[in-house]
Design a protein around this motif. Structure first.
Motif, PDB file in Angstrom:
ATOM      1  N   GLU A   1       9.649  71.964  -8.445  1.00 35.82           N
ATOM      2  CA  GLU A   1      10.081  72.441  -7.125  1.00 35.82           C
ATOM      3  C   GLU A   1       9.540  71.571  -5.994  1.00 35.82           C
ATOM      4  OE1 GLU A   1       9.033  76.585  -6.884  1.00 35.82           O
ATOM      5  OE2 GLU A   1      10.648  77.184  -8.244  1.00 35.82           O
ATOM      6  N   LEU A   2       8.325  71.035  -6.158  1.00 36.80           N
ATOM      7  CA  LEU A   2       7.727  70.159  -5.152  1.00 36.80           C
ATOM      8  C   LEU A   2       8.224  68.712  -5.266  1.00 36.80           C
ATOM      9  CD1 LEU A   2       4.054  71.479  -5.266  1.00 36.80           C
ATOM     10  CD2 LEU A   2       5.657  71.708  -3.351  1.00 36.80           C
ATOM     11  N   GLY A   3       8.950  68.413  -6.352  1.00 41.78           N
ATOM     12  CA  GLY A   3       9.446  67.054  -6.548  1.00 41.78           C
ATOM     13  C   GLY A   3       8.337  66.050  -6.793  1.00 41.78           C
ATOM     14  N   LEU A   4       7.274  66.488  -7.463  1.00 38.13           N
ATOM     15  CA  LEU A   4       6.133  65.601  -7.697  1.00 38.13           C
ATOM     16  C   LEU A   4       6.468  64.536  -8.728  1.00 38.13           C
ATOM     17  CD1 LEU A   4       3.169  68.151  -7.734  1.00 38.13           C
ATOM     18  CD2 LEU A   4       4.048  66.796  -5.821  1.00 38.13           C
ATOM     19  N   VAL A   5       6.194  63.304  -8.368  1.00 34.64           N
ATOM     20  CA  VAL A   5       6.347  62.157  -9.256  1.00 34.64           C
ATOM     21  C   VAL A   5       5.200  61.203  -8.943  1.00 34.64           C
ATOM     22  CG1 VAL A   5       8.860  62.301  -9.506  1.00 34.64           C
ATOM     23  CG2 VAL A   5       7.880  60.977  -7.627  1.00 34.64           C
ATOM     24  N   VAL A   6       4.871  60.345  -9.891  1.00 37.58           N
ATOM     25  CA  VAL A   6       3.819  59.358  -9.675  1.00 37.58           C
ATOM     26  C   VAL A   6       4.177  58.511  -8.454  1.00 37.58           C
ATOM     27  CG1 VAL A   6       2.678  57.328 -10.653  1.00 37.58           C
ATOM     28  CG2 VAL A   6       3.098  59.335 -12.084  1.00 37.58           C
ATOM     29  N   GLY A   7       3.211  58.341  -7.554  1.00 34.39           N
ATOM     30  CA  GLY A   7       3.409  57.544  -6.354  1.00 34.39           C
ATOM     31  C   GLY A   7       3.768  58.355  -5.119  1.00 34.39           C
ATOM     32  N   LYS A   8       4.140  59.624  -5.292  1.00 35.03           N
ATOM     33  CA  LYS A   8       4.511  60.460  -4.144  1.00 35.03           C
ATOM     34  C   LYS A   8       3.276  60.770  -3.305  1.00 35.03           C
ATOM     35  CE  LYS A   8       6.797  64.752  -2.834  1.00 35.03           C
ATOM     36  NZ  LYS A   8       8.170  64.517  -2.452  1.00 35.03           N
ATOM     37  N   GLU A   9       3.410  60.670  -1.977  1.00 34.10           N
ATOM     38  CA  GLU A   9       2.314  61.014  -1.080  1.00 34.10           C
ATOM     39  C   GLU A   9       2.228  62.528  -0.956  1.00 34.10           C
ATOM     40  OE1 GLU A   9       1.955  58.938   2.594  1.00 34.10           O
ATOM     41  OE2 GLU A   9       2.577  57.041   1.701  1.00 34.10           O
ATOM     42  N   VAL A  10       1.003  63.045  -1.092  1.00 31.88           N
ATOM     43  CA  VAL A  10       0.761  64.480  -1.057  1.00 31.88           C
ATOM     44  C   VAL A  10      -0.554  64.761  -0.340  1.00 31.88           C
ATOM     45  CG1 VAL A  10       2.030  64.950  -3.199  1.00 31.88           C
ATOM     46  CG2 VAL A  10      -0.412  64.445  -3.299  1.00 31.88           C
ATOM     47  N   ILE A  11      -0.826  66.034  -0.127  1.00 34.97           N
ATOM     48  CA  ILE A  11      -2.129  66.475   0.367  1.00 34.97           C
ATOM     49  C   ILE A  11      -2.673  67.466  -0.649  1.00 34.97           C
ATOM     50  CG2 ILE A  11      -3.386  67.691   2.177  1.00 34.97           C
ATOM     51  CD1 ILE A  11      -1.269  66.778   4.141  1.00 34.97           C
ATOM     52  N   ALA A  12      -3.878  67.187  -1.153  1.00 36.80           N
ATOM     53  CA  ALA A  12      -4.561  68.115  -2.053  1.00 36.80           C
ATOM     54  C   ALA A  12      -5.353  69.070  -1.174  1.00 36.80           C
ATOM     55  CB  ALA A  12      -5.484  67.359  -3.001  1.00 36.80           C
ATOM     56  N   LEU A  13      -5.063  70.355  -1.295  1.00 37.08           N
ATOM     57  CA  LEU A  13      -5.740  71.386  -0.515  1.00 37.08           C
ATOM     58  C   LEU A  13      -6.745  72.070  -1.423  1.00 37.08           C
ATOM     59  CD1 LEU A  13      -2.464  72.825   1.004  1.00 37.08           C
ATOM     60  CD2 LEU A  13      -4.073  71.303   2.140  1.00 37.08           C
ATOM     61  N   VAL A  14      -8.029  71.997  -1.069  1.00 38.02           N
ATOM     62  CA  VAL A  14      -9.083  72.526  -1.935  1.00 38.02           C
ATOM     63  C   VAL A  14      -9.731  73.724  -1.264  1.00 38.02           C
ATOM     64  CG1 VAL A  14     -11.243  72.004  -3.118  1.00 38.02           C
ATOM     65  CG2 VAL A  14      -9.500  70.212  -2.844  1.00 38.02           C
ATOM     66  N   LYS A  15      -9.646  74.872  -1.922  1.00 37.99           N
ATOM     67  CA  LYS A  15     -10.298  76.084  -1.419  1.00 37.99           C
ATOM     68  C   LYS A  15     -10.965  76.747  -2.613  1.00 37.99           C
ATOM     69  CE  LYS A  15      -9.655  80.092   1.458  1.00 37.99           C
ATOM     70  NZ  LYS A  15      -8.757  80.776   2.388  1.00 37.99           N
ATOM     71  N   SER A  16     -12.257  76.935  -2.514  1.00 40.70           N
ATOM     72  CA  SER A  16     -12.992  77.493  -3.635  1.00 40.70           C
ATOM     73  C   SER A  16     -14.085  78.424  -3.140  1.00 40.70           C
ATOM     74  CB  SER A  16     -13.617  76.362  -4.460  1.00 40.70           C
ATOM     75  OG  SER A  16     -14.400  76.890  -5.497  1.00 40.70           O
ATOM     76  N   THR A  17     -14.312  79.467  -3.889  1.00 40.69           N
ATOM     77  CA  THR A  17     -15.410  80.370  -3.558  1.00 40.69           C
ATOM     78  C   THR A  17     -16.657  80.031  -4.350  1.00 40.69           C
ATOM     79  OG1 THR A  17     -14.644  81.926  -5.221  1.00 40.69           O
ATOM     80  CG2 THR A  17     -13.847  82.251  -2.977  1.00 40.69           C
ATOM     81  N   GLU A  18     -16.546  79.058  -5.261  1.00 39.93           N
ATOM     82  CA  GLU A  18     -17.692  78.716  -6.106  1.00 39.93           C
ATOM     83  C   GLU A  18     -17.628  77.241  -6.490  1.00 39.93           C
ATOM     84  OE1 GLU A  18     -19.217  79.636 -10.634  1.00 39.93           O
ATOM     85  OE2 GLU A  18     -17.939  81.066  -9.639  1.00 39.93           O
ATOM     86  N   VAL A  19     -18.773  76.598  -6.474  1.00 39.96           N
ATOM     87  CA  VAL A  19     -18.906  75.246  -6.990  1.00 39.96           C
ATOM     88  C   VAL A  19     -20.031  75.268  -8.001  1.00 39.96           C
ATOM     89  CG1 VAL A  19     -19.464  72.853  -6.449  1.00 39.96           C
ATOM     90  CG2 VAL A  19     -18.108  74.202  -4.827  1.00 39.96           C
ATOM     91  N   SER A  20     -19.743  74.893  -9.249  1.00 37.97           N
ATOM     92  CA  SER A  20     -20.745  74.861 -10.296  1.00 37.97           C
ATOM     93  C   SER A  20     -21.279  73.451 -10.481  1.00 37.97           C
ATOM     94  CB  SER A  20     -20.134  75.346 -11.619  1.00 37.97           C
ATOM     95  OG  SER A  20     -19.657  76.656 -11.485  1.00 37.97           O
ATOM     96  N   ILE A  21     -22.572  73.364 -10.778  1.00 36.30           N
ATOM     97  CA  ILE A  21     -23.216  72.068 -11.002  1.00 36.30           C
ATOM     98  C   ILE A  21     -24.044  72.154 -12.274  1.00 36.30           C
ATOM     99  CG2 ILE A  21     -24.891  70.407 -10.105  1.00 36.30           C
ATOM    100  CD1 ILE A  21     -23.979  71.147  -7.315  1.00 36.30           C
ATOM    101  N   ALA A  22     -23.929  71.117 -13.089  1.00 39.67           N
ATOM    102  CA  ALA A  22     -24.717  71.040 -14.323  1.00 39.67           C
ATOM    103  C   ALA A  22     -25.689  69.870 -14.227  1.00 39.67           C
ATOM    104  CB  ALA A  22     -23.802  70.859 -15.532  1.00 39.67           C
ATOM    105  N   ALA A  23     -26.888  70.054 -14.743  1.00 37.77           N
ATOM    106  CA  ALA A  23     -27.886  68.981 -14.735  1.00 37.77           C
ATOM    107  C   ALA A  23     -27.514  67.928 -15.774  1.00 37.77           C
ATOM    108  CB  ALA A  23     -29.270  69.548 -15.033  1.00 37.77           C
ATOM    109  N   LEU A  24     -27.805  66.666 -15.471  1.00 38.01           N
ATOM    110  CA  LEU A  24     -27.547  65.569 -16.412  1.00 38.01           C
ATOM    111  C   LEU A  24     -28.750  65.321 -17.268  1.00 38.01           C
ATOM    112  CD1 LEU A  24     -25.682  63.126 -14.048  1.00 38.01           C
ATOM    113  CD2 LEU A  24     -24.706  64.640 -15.759  1.00 38.01           C
TER     114      LEU A  24
END
Length: 72
Positions: free
Chosen positions: A49-72
């Motif tokens: 529906e969005l017509g996504l194909v490789v090379g198409k210009e888009v905006i990634a919208l990031v909304k999160s209530t949690e960010v997890s982090i793991a120790a290396l």
């Protein structure tokens, strides 16, 4: 609806780098001009529906209530 109507503060402009399409959901990699890759999993129907194909210009919208982090 315009992008300004969405309450998401973290927005990354970029181009679709890769699409791994599945029967129900697909993985979309978006590469920003600085080389950051943001990955999203969305329905395959939305990809079409969005017509996504490789090379198409888009905006990634990031909304999160949690960010997890793991120790290396």
């Amino acid at each position: 609806m315009s992008i300004s109507a969405i309450n998401v503060r973290n927005q990354f402009r970029g181009k679709v780098k890769e699409i791994i399409e599945g029967p129900v959901v697909s993985e979309i990699d978006v590469e920003t001009p600085s080389g950051l890759v943001v990955t999203s999993v969305i329905t395959t129907r939305s990809v079409k529906e969005l017509g996504l194909v490789v090379g198409k210009e888009v905006i990634a919208l990031v909304k999160s209530t949690e960010v997890s982090i793991a120790a290396l």
